[in-house]
Design a protein around this motif. Structure first.
Motif: not given
Length: 376
Positions: A152-160, A190-195
């Protein structure tokens, strides 16, 4: 060769083919003594000067129980055992020992080839062929994360990319597995982390993607991403627990997962099998095994007996945690059968259980529960 005299139906149930719901590939190449000794135990380091890993419970078990499968007398000296192993060759040794385990299906975590001891191991399909059994893959989610981080190149790319790759790998698997307990323990928020928090953490991660993942935000995101995939595909998620990872810390996270219906399987829970048994009894989607205890613990009969006292019978599973050496798969199955035979024999002797009860429980733990959970 069961250690107690049991009614025929109970013996038959104990000796019936097992589903090994968690194992690893074994080495396909011929090994030197130094390489073999590295794989006998869990440490993966040489014995101190002047000593040998054959002087351990697992080393003694190899010489006692595996030697006859290689046409040697029980308790063959280490040098004799290793010479015979070399004479037969790795392929024949693997076939004899994996087939000797009496397994009908191997569920294989084959995604953890990160050290020299994992350099050249059989795939899931090859494990099945050598053992005369079916075989399916377990997907380790941390390995997928590392593969994604390296490209991945960017954080957004990493998520997708992470979501896409988890879904693609899960399509070919019967379960997902995490070693998050070894990375940060099992006392999970247990909480989901924010985007936003995930993107920021991912950008930090991409600066050095080859490093071991330890960021708690990304680990939680990875885990929740895997849960989403597991829910969509009806797959269980295995949590490596036991030494260094008390499964009791999972209670808050387990409670969050209950409405989702995702099965949670607690692997290798000794010495925390009492805590794991409590979770299995308290939550309908939690299951447990004591995998590593039988081949590596002299008190395996006591551990299996205690789990039988505490956890619902329909929540217990068999695994060998076979890794590196086919001997570990054979011994895992053998000691499991010995330990469960002793536990069932004591209950039959006191009249606490009937013969049909004992046979039914042996079938459930040996294969029936795994068939149901993994939809085999």
């Amino acid at each position: 060769m069961l250690p107690v005299d049991l009614p025929g139906t109970v013996r038959d149930a104990l000796l019936a083919p097992l589903v090994d719901h968690h194992c690893h590939g074994v080495r396909r190449d011929d090994l030197s003594r130094a390489q073999f000794e590295l794989l006998i135990g869990e440490g993966g380091v040489p014995a101190p000067p002047g000593t040998t890993h054959f002087d351990t419970p697992s080393g003694a078990a190899v010489r006692r129980w595996c030697a006859p499968l290689l046409d040697l007398e029980p308790h063959a000296p280490p040098a004799v055992y290793l010479a015979r192993r070399a004479e037969l060759g790795a392929g024949e040794v693997n076939r004899r020992l994996l087939a000797g385990a009496g397994v009908v299906a191997f569920l294989v975590d084959s995604s953890d080839r990160q050290g020299p001891q994992d350099a050249d191991v059989l795939s899931a399909a090859e494990m099945g062929r050598h053992g005369g059994a079916a075989a399916d893959e377990l997907v380790r989610i941390e390995q997928i994360e590392r593969d994604v981080a390296e490209t991945a190149q960017l954080g957004v790319d990493y998520l997708d990319a992470l979501a896409d790759e988890l879904a693609a790998r899960a399509a070919r698997a019967v379960g997902l597995k995490t070693v998050i307990g070894s990375l940060m323990g099992l006392d999970l928020d247990p909480a989901r982390p924010t985007r936003g928090a995930v993107i920021a953490a991912a950008n930090r991660r991409l600066a050095d993607p080859k490093e071991l993942l330890t960021d708690p935000i990304l680990l939680r995101y990875l885990l929740w991403s895997a849960v989403d995939v597991a829910r969509e595909r009806g797959l269980p998620v295995q949590f490596h627990s036991g030494f260094g990872a008390d499964p009791a810390g999972l209670s808050a996270f387990v409670r969050e997962l209950q409405p989702l219906g995702v099965p949670v399987i607690l692997l290798h829970c000794h010495p925390y099998h009492r805590q794991a048994a409590y979770l299995a009894g308290a939550f309908p989607h939690v299951y447990v095994d004591v995998g590593l205890a039988p081949p590596y613990t002299a008190a395996s009969a006591r551990v299996v007996d205690e789990l039988l006292e505490l956890a619902p019978f329909h929540k217990q599973l068999f695994s060998s945690c076979c890794r590196g050496l086919a001997e570990t798969g054979y011994l895992g199955a053998l000691y499991y059968r010995h330990a469960l035979a002793a536990a069932l024999g004591s209950r039959l002797a006191t009249g606490e259980w009937s013969t049909s009860d004992a046979a039914r429980v042996a079938h459930m733990i040996g294969s029936g529960n795994a068939r149901r959970i993994y939809r085999l």
